[in-house]
Enzyme design. Structure first.
Site, PDB file in Angstrom:
ATOM      1  N   ASP A 209       0.819  -1.209   0.000  1.00 15.18           N
ATOM      2  CA  ASP A 209       0.000   0.000   0.000  1.00 15.18           C
ATOM      3  C   ASP A 209       0.855   1.263   0.000  1.00 15.18           C
ATOM      4  O   ASP A 209       0.731   2.117   0.873  1.00 15.18           O
ATOM      5  CB  ASP A 209      -0.938  -0.010   1.215  1.00 15.18           C
ATOM      6  CG  ASP A 209      -1.967   1.107   1.150  1.00 15.18           C
ATOM      7  OD1 ASP A 209      -2.398   1.450   0.042  1.00 15.18           O
ATOM      8  OD2 ASP A 209      -2.322   1.642   2.219  1.00 15.18           O
ATOM      9  N   GLU A 453       4.186  -7.909   7.204  1.00 14.92           N
ATOM     10  CA  GLU A 453       2.889  -8.519   6.939  1.00 14.92           C
ATOM     11  C   GLU A 453       2.932  -9.587   5.848  1.00 14.92           C
ATOM     12  O   GLU A 453       2.132  -9.566   4.901  1.00 14.92           O
ATOM     13  CB  GLU A 453       1.850  -7.452   6.607  1.00 14.92           C
ATOM     14  CG  GLU A 453       1.548  -6.518   7.771  1.00 14.92           C
ATOM     15  CD  GLU A 453       0.395  -5.566   7.474  1.00 14.92           C
ATOM     16  OE1 GLU A 453      -0.087  -5.528   6.326  1.00 14.92           O
ATOM     17  OE2 GLU A 453      -0.032  -4.851   8.405  1.00 14.92           O
ATOM     18  N   TYR A 506      -5.530  -3.178  13.345  1.00 13.72           N
ATOM     19  CA  TYR A 506      -6.301  -1.975  13.049  1.00 13.72           C
ATOM     20  C   TYR A 506      -7.741  -2.157  13.525  1.00 13.72           C
ATOM     21  O   TYR A 506      -8.688  -2.099  12.750  1.00 13.72           O
ATOM     22  CB  TYR A 506      -6.252  -1.670  11.550  1.00 13.72           C
ATOM     23  CG  TYR A 506      -4.915  -1.144  11.095  1.00 13.72           C
ATOM     24  CD1 TYR A 506      -4.642   0.215  11.112  1.00 13.72           C
ATOM     25  CD2 TYR A 506      -3.909  -2.006  10.676  1.00 13.72           C
ATOM     26  CE1 TYR A 506      -3.407   0.709  10.706  1.00 13.72           C
ATOM     27  CE2 TYR A 506      -2.675  -1.530  10.270  1.00 13.72           C
ATOM     28  CZ  TYR A 506      -2.434  -0.169  10.285  1.00 13.72           C
ATOM     29  OH  TYR A 506      -1.205   0.308   9.891  1.00 13.72           O
ATOM     30  N   GLU A 542       2.105  -1.394  14.301  1.00 17.72           N
ATOM     31  CA  GLU A 542       1.239  -0.499  13.522  1.00 17.72           C
ATOM     32  C   GLU A 542      -0.124  -0.433  14.191  1.00 17.72           C
ATOM     33  O   GLU A 542      -0.643  -1.436  14.688  1.00 17.72           O
ATOM     34  CB  GLU A 542       1.050  -0.988  12.076  1.00 17.72           C
ATOM     35  CG  GLU A 542       2.244  -0.830  11.162  1.00 17.72           C
ATOM     36  CD  GLU A 542       1.917  -1.239   9.723  1.00 17.72           C
ATOM     37  OE1 GLU A 542       0.723  -1.132   9.329  1.00 17.72           O
ATOM     38  OE2 GLU A 542       2.842  -1.656   9.006  1.00 17.72           O
TER      39      GLU A 542
END
Length: 683
Positions: A209, A453, A506, A542
Site C-alpha cells: 500500500d 505482513e 487496526y 502499527e
C-alpha cells in the site's frame, strides 16, 4: 550484482529480466567520506532522461542508446537526481510508467584523478529502483537488482587512459518492473479482452500500500581512494563495568606488506584509545555511552574511529584514512524486555515512508531535517524504516539525534505461495547481506526486520523465515531479528524464530468499523494470546486510522480528526495495561500521509498520517506528543534522570531551567508561550 552483456539480457523479455539473480556485492560498502586520502564529486543535479515507450520496452537496447549521447536517440527530458521520475513531468504516461527508463550525465574529471596511477576512481549509485544497468562511455560496467541499497564499481581503468582530462558519459538504464521473486514482489498482468483494452495492454499488480516510485532516488557520486585502501570496517561494542569496549575488524585491499593504525577519538577530538592491526579491541575507561533520545542527559554520544593504512606500491608508498562514527552501546532482549545499555527501553515512535510531494521517494535534505525536527517535537524516540531501507543519510541523522531504528528490508507484499520459493528466499538472503553490510555500524539500528505482513500462516513460510532469520543472525549476531506480522498468533509459522513479536492491528478501522468501544478488549486479547504462546516482548508495530485534515465530526465518525484521536486514545489505554509487563513499544501508522496506487479506498494516497504529506499536524499529533513526553518523563524518572513537559497551565517563566539536562533547552512551540506547547529540545 549481475554481470553480463546487456543486449543478451534485454532479449529475455520486454519487461522481465529472466531468472538471473543479483549476487551479493563483493567487498565493503563504506559510506563515501572525504579524508586526506579520499575525495568525492557529486553527480546530483540535472540528468538527461528518456522513457522507452515502445511496445516491447526494448527499443533502447535494440538501438543501443548507451553507445552514443542519449540526446541523439530522440527527445530527452531534464530529470533532477535524486528524485523519483513519476511526478516530475506533465506526461500522464510517465506517472504510471512500467519498464525501462534511461538516465545520462556527462562529467569532466579532475586531472589528478586521471593521471595519478595511485588513485582509484569509483562510481557509486545510492539506489536505482529496481533493476539497473550502468555503462561508462558505452562500456557495460555493472548491474544491480534491488531498489533501495547502494552499488558501485571501480572505473579507474576507464578514466586513466591517456594524457588528457577524461570526459565521462555515464548511462544508467533502470527497470521498475516487479516480479514474484523481486523485493517487493509484484506481477505483470496482461489484459487480453480486446473489446476493453488495446492489444498488449498490461498493468503492474502489487500487494503493498504505497506508490511504486522509481528512478535514481538517492545520490550518485564519484569518489576516490588510493589503490591500496581500506575496504570495510566492522565495529561491535560492549560495556565492561565502567569501560566501553570497541571491537573492530578492518578489511584492506593491498599487498601483504602494510601498516594499520587505529585511533578512537571522543567528541572533543581527543584520543581515548589506540590499536594496530586488522582486528582488535579498544577499551575506553569511563566511556560515554550512546543513549536514545530522552533516555539520558547526553544522548547519542558519538566517538570517531580513525583508521589509517600505509602500504608500499609499485608507484610509491600510499596512505589511506577513513573515519567512522561509533556509538558505544549494548542491545539485549529478555522474555519481557528490550534493553539498551542494560536499561529497559520502550519504543514510542512512528512508522515512516520516504515520500513527499513532487520528489516522490527522492532524497531531500530540507525534508529530512524537517522530519527530524518533528520527531524531536513529538517526543518520538524510534521509527521503523517501513517498508524498505532508507537513505544512509537518514541513519546518520538517527545516530546523531538518538532516534532508535528498526531497519526493515523491502520484503513487503509476500502474500502468495510463489513468494516463498527457493528463488525468492535466495534473493531475500542476498538483500539482507547488502542491508547488514551497509548499516551494521550504525548504533541507532537496534533490530533487523526481514519482512512486513507476509502470509506467515502458509506452511512454506515457516521454513522460509527460519532460513532468512538464521542467515541474518549469522551476518550480525549483535542484534535481534524480527518481522512484522498481522497473522493470527496460533497460525503464524514464522513467529517462533523472531526475537521480538511485532504485530500490526487496526481494530475499529479495518474490523468492526466505527466501534471504538471494542478496541481495549480486542487489543488486550491480542497481547495476551501472543505472549502466552511465545513469551517474547511485544511491539505494537502499527495501529491507526485514516483521517482527512479539516474533517470534523462529534461524536467521532471515521475519517474525521476526532475519530483518529479517539481511536488512538483507546489504543493507548489498552497499551498502558501491558506497558511495563511485556509490551515494549508502540509505533503509530503513520508519521505522515503518503502516496499510494489509485483506488476507491484511497483519496490521493493513504491518510493515516498524524501529519499531512506537507508535514502539517493533525489533531492526533498533539495527542501523541503529550503521550510520548509523558512516557519519556516516566522513563527518565525510572533511570534517575529528569525531563519535563509543561502542562497546558504552566508558564515558561516558572520553570527552573537547572532541572533540565545541560544539553537541552526549553522550546516554546506555540505563541504565546503561556498557552501550552512546550518541550525539551536538543541544543
Amino acid at each position: 550484482m549481475v554481470r553480463g552483456p546487456a543486449g543478451a539480457w534485454a532479449a529475455l523479455g520486454p519487461l522481465l529480466w529472466g531468472c538471473a539473480l543479483a549476487l551479493a556485492l563483493p567487498g565493503g560498502m563504506l559510506y563515501p567520506r572525504e579524508s586526506p586520502s579520499r575525495e568525492r564529486k557529486s553527480l546530483d543535479g540535472l540528468w538527461s532522461f528518456r522513457a522507452d515507450f515502445s511496445d516491447n520496452r526494448r527499443r533502447g537496447f535494440e538501438e543501443q542508446w548507451y553507445r552514443r549521447p542519449l540526446r541523439e536517440s530522440g527527445p530527452t527530458l531534464d530529470m533532477p537526481v535524486p528524485s523519483s521520475f513519476n511526478d516530475i513531468g506533465q506526461d500522464w504516461r510517465l506517472r504510471h510508467f512500467v519498464g525501462w527508463v534511461w538516465y545520462e550525465r556527462e562529467v569532466t574529471l579532475p586531472e589528478r584523478w586521471t593521471q595519478d596511477l595511485r588513485t582509484r576512481v569509483v562510481l557509486r549509485i545510492g539506489s536505482a529502483h529496481s533493476y539497473a544497468i550502468v555503462w561508462v562511455n558505452g562500456v557495460d560496467t555493472l548491474e544491480h537488482e534491488g531498489g533501495y541499497l547502494p552499488f558501485e564499481a571501480d572505473i579507474s581503468s576507464l578514466v586513466q587512459v591517456g594524457p588528457l582530462p577524461v570526459h565521462l558519459r555515464i548511462t544508467i538504464a533502470i527497470n521498475n518492473t516487479l516480479t514474484p521473486s523481486t523485493l517487493p514482489p509484484g506481477a505483470i498482468r496482461y489484459m487480453t479482452d480486446t473489446s476493453k483494452y488495446p492489444k498488449g495492454y498490461f498493468v503492474q499488480n502489487t500487494d503493498f500500500d504505497f506508490f511504486n516510485y522509481a528512478g535514481l532516488q538517492r545520490a550518485v557520486l564519484l569518489y576516490t581512494t588510493p589503490t591500496s585502501y581500506i575496504d570495510d570496517i566492522t565495529v561491535t561494542t560492549g560495556v565492561q563495568q565502567d569501560s566501553g569496549l570497541v571491537n573492530y575488524q578492518v578489511s584492506v585491499k593491498c599487498g601483504s606488506q602494510f601498516k594499520l593504525e587505529v585511533r578512537l577519538l571522543n567528541a572533543e577530538n581527543k584520543v581515548v584509545a589506540e590499536g594496530t592491526g586488522t582486528q582488535g579491541q579498544l577499551k575506553v575507561p569511563g566511556a560515554n555511552l550512546w543513549w536514545p533520545y530522552l533516555m539520558h542527559e547526553r544522548p547519542a554520544y558519538l566517538y570517531s574511529l580513525e583508521v589509517r593504512l600505509t602500504a608500499p606500491t609499485s608507484v610509491g608508498p600510499v596512505s589511506d584514512v577513513y573515519t567512522l562514527p561509533v556509538g558505544i552501546r549494548t542491545v539485549a532482549v529478555t522474555e519481557s524486555q528490550f534493553l539498551i545499555n542494560g536499561k529497559p527501553f520502550y519504543f514510542h515512535g512512528v512508522n515512516k515512508h520516504e515520500d513527499a510531494d513532487i520528489r516522490g521517494k527522492g532524497f531531500d535534505w530540507p525534508l529530512l531535517v524537517k522530519d527530524f525536527n518533528l520527531l524531536l517535537w513529538l517526543g518520538a524516540n524510534a521509527f521503523r524504516t517501513s517498508h524498505y531501507p532508507y537513505a544512509e543519510e537518514v541513519l546518520q541523522m538517527c545516530d546523531r539525534y538518538g532516534i532508535v531504528v528498526i531497519d526493515e528490508c523491502p520484503a513487503v507484499g509476500l502474500v502468495l505461495p510463489q513468494h516463498f520459493s527457493n528463488t525468492s528466499m535466495n534473493h531475500h538472503m542476498r538483500v539482507m547481506e547488502e542491508l547488514v553490510r551497509r548499516d551494521k555500524n550504525h548504533p541507532a539500528v537496534v533490530m533487523w526486520s526481514v519482512a512486513n505482513e507476509p502470509a506467515s500462516y502458509l506452511e512454506s513460510a515457516g521454513y522460509y523465515f527460519k532460513m532468512v532469520i538464521t542467515h541474518t543472525k549469522a551476518l550480525d549476531p549483535s542484534r535481534p531479528v524480527t518481522f512484522v506480522t498481522n497473522a493470527n498468533y496460533a497460525a503464524d509459522k514464522g513467529a517462533p524464530y523472531v526475537d521480538v513479536i511485532c504485530v500490526n492491528s487496526y481494530y475499529s478501522w479495518y474490523h468492526d468499523y466505527g466501534h471504538l468501544e471494542l478496541i481495549q478488549l480486542q487489543l488486550g486479547t491480542q497481547f495476551e494470546n501472543w505472549y502466552k504462546t511465545y513469551h517474547k516482548p511485544i511491539i505494537q508495530s502499527e495501529y491507526g486510522a485514516e483521517t482527512i485534515i479539516g474533517f470534523h465530526q462529534d461524536p467521532p465518525l471515521m475519517f474525521s480528526e476526532e475519530y483518529q484521536r479517539a481511536l488512538l486514545e483507546q489504543y493507548h489505554l489498552g497499551l498502558d495495561q501491558k506497558r511495563g509487563k511485556y509490551v515494549v513499544g508502540e509505533l503509530v501508522w503513520n508519521f505522515a500521509d503518503f502516496m499510494t496506487n489509485q483506488s476507491p479506498q484511497r483519496m490521493l494516497g493513504n491518510k493515516k498520517g498524524i501529519f499531512t504529506r506537507q508535514r502539517q499536524p493533525k489533531t492526533a499529533a498533539f495527542l501523541l506528543r503529550e503521550r510520548y513526553w509523558k512516557i519519556a518523563n516516566e522513563t527518565s524518572q525510572q533511570h534517575g534522570k529528569y525531563v519535563h513537559l509543561l502542562s497546558r497551565t504552566e508558564k515558561a517563566e516558572h520553570v527552573e531551567l537547572r532541572s533540565y539536562p545541560t544539553t537541552h533547552r526549553l522550546y516554546c512551540y506555540e505563541y504565546p508561550c503561556t498557552s501550552a506547547r512546550y518541550g525539551i529540545g536538543q541544543t
